[in-house]
Scaffold this motif. Structure first.
Motif, short mmCIF file in Angstrom:
data_model
loop_
_atom_site.label_atom_id
_atom_site.label_comp_id
_atom_site.label_asym_id
_atom_site.label_seq_id
_atom_site.Cartn_x
_atom_site.Cartn_y
_atom_site.Cartn_z
N ARG A 79 0.83 -1.21 0.00
CA ARG A 79 0.00 0.00 0.00
C ARG A 79 0.86 1.26 0.00
O ARG A 79 0.52 2.26 -0.62
CB ARG A 79 -0.94 0.03 1.21
CG ARG A 79 -1.91 -1.12 1.29
CD ARG A 79 -2.91 -1.09 0.14
NE ARG A 79 -3.87 -2.15 0.28
CZ ARG A 79 -3.82 -3.28 -0.40
NH1 ARG A 79 -2.87 -3.48 -1.28
NH2 ARG A 79 -4.72 -4.21 -0.22
N VAL A 80 2.00 1.19 0.70
CA VAL A 80 2.92 2.33 0.71
C VAL A 80 3.46 2.55 -0.70
O VAL A 80 3.50 3.67 -1.20
CB VAL A 80 4.07 2.12 1.72
CG1 VAL A 80 5.09 3.25 1.62
CG2 VAL A 80 3.52 2.01 3.15
N MET A 81 3.85 1.46 -1.36
CA MET A 81 4.39 1.57 -2.72
C MET A 81 3.33 2.09 -3.69
O MET A 81 3.64 2.90 -4.56
CB MET A 81 4.95 0.23 -3.19
CG MET A 81 6.11 -0.28 -2.34
SD MET A 81 7.44 0.91 -2.15
CE MET A 81 7.99 1.06 -3.82
N GLU A 82 2.08 1.64 -3.54
CA GLU A 82 0.99 2.13 -4.39
C GLU A 82 0.81 3.63 -4.18
O GLU A 82 0.61 4.39 -5.13
CB GLU A 82 -0.32 1.40 -4.07
CG GLU A 82 -0.34 -0.03 -4.56
CD GLU A 82 -1.54 -0.81 -4.03
OE1 GLU A 82 -2.41 -0.22 -3.36
OE2 GLU A 82 -1.59 -2.04 -4.27
N TRP A 83 0.86 4.08 -2.92
CA TRP A 83 0.71 5.50 -2.61
C TRP A 83 1.83 6.31 -3.25
O TRP A 83 1.59 7.38 -3.82
CB TRP A 83 0.69 5.70 -1.09
CG TRP A 83 0.53 7.12 -0.69
CD1 TRP A 83 -0.63 7.84 -0.62
CD2 TRP A 83 1.58 8.02 -0.30
NE1 TRP A 83 -0.35 9.13 -0.22
CE2 TRP A 83 0.98 9.26 -0.01
CE3 TRP A 83 2.95 7.89 -0.17
CZ2 TRP A 83 1.73 10.36 0.40
CZ3 TRP A 83 3.69 8.98 0.24
CH2 TRP A 83 3.08 10.20 0.51
N VAL A 84 3.05 5.79 -3.19
CA VAL A 84 4.19 6.48 -3.82
C VAL A 84 3.94 6.62 -5.32
O VAL A 84 4.16 7.69 -5.90
CB VAL A 84 5.51 5.73 -3.54
CG1 VAL A 84 6.64 6.25 -4.42
CG2 VAL A 84 5.88 5.82 -2.06
N GLU A 85 3.49 5.56 -5.95
CA GLU A 85 3.21 5.61 -7.39
C GLU A 85 2.10 6.60 -7.71
O GLU A 85 2.17 7.31 -8.73
CB GLU A 85 2.85 4.21 -7.91
CG GLU A 85 4.04 3.28 -7.91
CD GLU A 85 3.69 1.84 -8.25
OE1 GLU A 85 2.52 1.58 -8.62
OE2 GLU A 85 4.58 1.00 -8.15
N GLU A 86 1.08 6.69 -6.85
CA GLU A 86 0.01 7.67 -7.06
C GLU A 86 0.55 9.09 -6.97
O GLU A 86 0.15 9.97 -7.75
CB GLU A 86 -1.10 7.48 -6.00
CG GLU A 86 -1.92 6.25 -6.19
CD GLU A 86 -2.86 6.00 -5.02
OE1 GLU A 86 -3.00 6.91 -4.15
OE2 GLU A 86 -3.45 4.92 -4.96
N GLU A 88 3.58 10.04 -7.63
CA GLU A 88 4.39 10.25 -8.82
C GLU A 88 3.51 10.55 -10.03
O GLU A 88 3.79 11.44 -10.81
CB GLU A 88 5.22 9.00 -9.07
CG GLU A 88 6.25 9.12 -10.15
CD GLU A 88 7.08 7.85 -10.25
OE1 GLU A 88 8.30 7.97 -10.15
OE2 GLU A 88 6.50 6.78 -10.43
N GLY A 89 2.40 9.83 -10.15
CA GLY A 89 1.49 10.01 -11.28
C GLY A 89 0.72 11.31 -11.21
O GLY A 89 0.34 11.87 -12.23
N GLY A 90 0.48 11.84 -10.02
CA GLY A 90 -0.32 13.05 -9.85
C GLY A 90 0.41 14.31 -10.25
O GLY A 90 -0.19 15.36 -10.42
N ARG A 91 1.71 14.24 -10.43
CA ARG A 91 2.49 15.44 -10.74
C ARG A 91 2.80 15.59 -12.21
O ARG A 91 3.48 16.50 -12.62
CB ARG A 91 3.79 15.42 -9.95
CG ARG A 91 3.52 15.42 -8.48
CD ARG A 91 4.76 15.58 -7.69
NE ARG A 91 4.38 15.42 -6.28
CZ ARG A 91 4.56 16.32 -5.38
NH1 ARG A 91 5.14 17.44 -5.68
NH2 ARG A 91 4.20 16.10 -4.14
N ARG A 92 2.31 14.70 -13.02
CA ARG A 92 2.60 14.79 -14.46
C ARG A 92 1.56 15.57 -15.19
O ARG A 92 0.50 15.79 -14.86
CB ARG A 92 2.69 13.38 -15.04
CG ARG A 92 3.90 12.68 -14.50
CD ARG A 92 4.05 11.35 -15.14
NE ARG A 92 5.22 10.74 -14.51
CZ ARG A 92 5.67 9.57 -14.78
NH1 ARG A 92 5.10 8.84 -15.67
NH2 ARG A 92 6.72 9.10 -14.20
#
Length: 92
Positions: A79-86, A88-92
């Protein structure tokens, strides 16, 4: 650095090990992942922020999804890794 700390895995290494571990098998040979939870300290080390930052996220309802076991706060590594990916994706 103390011997205890140097012998303990960092939060990031523990999370990676948990995600890659095949886990125990049941009687039929099916694998089940070990339930592995990260502490606030381990998540802070993993994300390279202070434990106070992680606690502030908890108080604001932000940050990676956390679970409570009584007074203890724990995180699932995936879940932590999923949050990190979210994030990262939110800033593009």
């Amino acid at each position: 650095m103390t011997v205890e700390r140097s012998q303990r895995r960092s939060g990031w290494l523990a999370a990676q090990a948990a995600l890659q571990s095949p886990g125990p098998t049941d009687g039929l040979g099916a694998r089940h992942p070990d339930p592995m939870f990260l502490t606030v300290q381990e998540v802070a080390e993993m994300l390279r922020v202070s434990p106070a930052t992680v606690r502030a996220w908890i108080a604001k309802g932000e940050g990676p999804p956390a679970m409570r076991f009584g007074k203890q706060i724990r995180y699932r590594p995936e879940r932590v890794m999923e949050w990190v990916e979210e994030q990262e994706g939110g800033r593009r």
